[in-house]
Design an enzyme around this catalytic site. Structure first.
Site, PDB file in Angstrom:
ATOM      1  CB  SER A   1     -14.641   8.711 -22.219  1.00  0.00           C
ATOM      2  OG  SER A   1     -15.593   8.913 -21.200  1.00  0.00           O
TER       3      SER A   1
ATOM      4  CE1 TYR B   1     -23.848  11.835 -11.711  1.00  0.00           C
ATOM      5  CE2 TYR B   1     -26.077  10.949 -11.528  1.00  0.00           C
ATOM      6  CZ  TYR B   1     -25.076  11.557 -12.274  1.00  0.00           C
ATOM      7  OH  TYR B   1     -25.301  11.863 -13.588  1.00  0.00           O
TER       8      TYR B   1
ATOM      9  NE  ARG C   1     -18.361  11.025 -19.675  1.00  0.00           N
ATOM     10  CZ  ARG C   1     -17.313  11.141 -18.873  1.00  0.00           C
ATOM     11  NH1 ARG C   1     -17.448  10.956 -17.586  1.00  0.00           N
ATOM     12  NH2 ARG C   1     -16.132  11.436 -19.362  1.00  0.00           N
TER      13      ARG C   1
ATOM     14  CG  ASP D   1     -17.559  10.247 -23.329  1.00  0.00           C
ATOM     15  OD1 ASP D   1     -17.047  11.369 -23.120  1.00  0.00           O
ATOM     16  OD2 ASP D   1     -17.868   9.461 -22.412  1.00  0.00           O
TER      17      ASP D   1
ATOM     18  CD  GLN E   1     -21.375   3.577 -24.296  1.00  0.00           C
ATOM     19  OE1 GLN E   1     -21.261   2.723 -25.171  1.00  0.00           O
ATOM     20  NE2 GLN E   1     -21.518   3.276 -23.023  1.00  0.00           N
TER      21      GLN E   1
END
Length: 376
Positions: free
Chosen positions: A134, A231, A123, A131, A128
């Site tokens: 997603s 994170y 990612r 992806d 993108q």
């Protein structure tokens, strides 16, 4: 001219197709001869005639489709018959589920295939457009709300009529990633009162920007619960206990709960206990987006709607496959962009030092090459 093959999806319940007619045009423009197995796109509303109009060849059988193919694009991993028909060194790209389906990884290795798992695409900014996780999660979040509304059996928005007022449904979304945010947006568009939770403090602003209320114990520990890399940090036992109490109290007041927590390569975390389910009123609905990886809801079963104490637990697998035309279109764009890394000037020329290919490659040259998949 290199041959790119698109075969039917042979795994149970899969309605998507890896390449749509629009994507086929773009792949042909890259200098590829695109061959599509007859009927491959029917589940996604793409006919053989649509592919032919796009310039692709339609082959009458699996064997004819894979004859001489240099690249095979899939939604799910290929089955035994497809692997057996591959020529040595052929490239395979798809959602291979490599951490759970080790048998497939071994079969691809044994066939000498160069296999790429689209769920391992990193990612990063330049990836993108590739992806797939997603793009498919976005549609899964949307479809989860549609399935919830169907199972709920009541109106979602508040309705004021001469006969009285119908209260708006209360929807709680657990997890504010791509799927969760789309679920929030869809439930809001349908007129529900929406709340959501997530372990990441940054999610609060995203949830509230969509008009939903964020549910969490927002103390000083929570505010510092994210690393510089974005994170979530491990929370203290005391915080987890307070959060669990808050969520338990919130769940029992909801009409619909949608869970979206998935961790690539691992079983899904349990978010909703049997006690939580029992606390909900009759007619309530839970939709578990993680059911194929063990589920977030205790009692959820893949492919089933389970009813317990008047509460429905919806465990429909492959939600993107229930809107196959749109999910196929997005996924095909992901794959088309990815194939652009494999082809140069009309020839197969992958740069195995490219950070995207290096992250996504599973097998090559008769060996398993991904570091997390190599035998210990």
């Amino acid at each position: 001219m290199p041959v790119l093959a698109v075969t039917k999806e042979r795994r149970a319940g899969e309605t998507r197709v890896a390449v749509t007619p629009d994507a086929a045009k773009k792949l042909i423009a890259l200098g590829l001869d695109v061959v599509v197995e007859t009927g491959a796109g029917l589940g996604a509303s793409a006919s053989d005639a649509d592919y032919e109009a796009a310039g692709a060849r339609v082959a009458p059988s699996l064997a004819a489709t894979l004859d001489g193919a240099d690249i095979l694009l899939k939604v799910r991993g290929p089955v035994e018959a497809e692997i057996a028909a591959l020529k040595p060194g052929a490239i395979v790209a798809g959602l291979l589920n490599p951490f759970q389906d080790r048998e497939l990884v071994e079969a691809l290795k044994g066939a000498g295939a160069t296999a790429f798992a689209m769920e391992l695409v990193p990612r990063i900014t330049r990836a993108q457009v590739m992806d797939a996780l997603s793009s498919q999660a976005n549609l899964a979040g949307y479809r989860a709300v549609i399935e919830a509304a169907e199972a709920y059996g009541r109106a979602m928005p508040m309705m004021m009529t001469a006969a009285g007022t119908v209260a708006a449904a209360k929807v709680f979304v657990m997890g504010a990633g791509v799927a969760g945010l789309q679920a929030i947006a869809t439930a809001r568009r349908l007129g529900a009162v929406v709340t959501a939770t997530d372990v990441r403090p940054a999610a609060k602003e995203q949830v509230e920007s969509l008009g939903a209320k964020f549910v969490a114990v927002q103390d000083e520990e929570f505010k510092a619960a994210e690393t510089a890399a974005g994170y979530a940090k491990v929370m203290s036992d005391a915080y987890q206990a307070k959060q669990a109490e808050l969520v338990a109290d919130h769940i029992k007041k909801q009409d619909i709960v949608i869970t979206t927590a998935l961790i690539p390569g691992r079983m899904a975390p349990k978010l909703v206990s049997a006690e939580h389910v029992a606390s909900m009123k009759s007619g309530s609905v839970l939709v578990d987006l993680a059911v194929e990886q063990g589920g977030n809801v205790v009692g959820a079963k893949s492919g089933e709607i389970v009813e317990t104490g008047g509460v429905k637990i919806v465990g429909i697998a492959n939600l993107p496959g229930r809107i196959a035309a749109d999910s196929s279109a997005l996924y095909a764009r992901n794959l088309t962009a990815f194939v652009g890394l494999l082809v140069k000037d009309g020839a197969i020329a992958p740069d195995f030092d490219d950070e995207i290919l290096k992250a996504a490659i599973v097998s090559h040259g008769g060996e398993i090459v991904h570091p997390l998949l190599k035998p210990v």
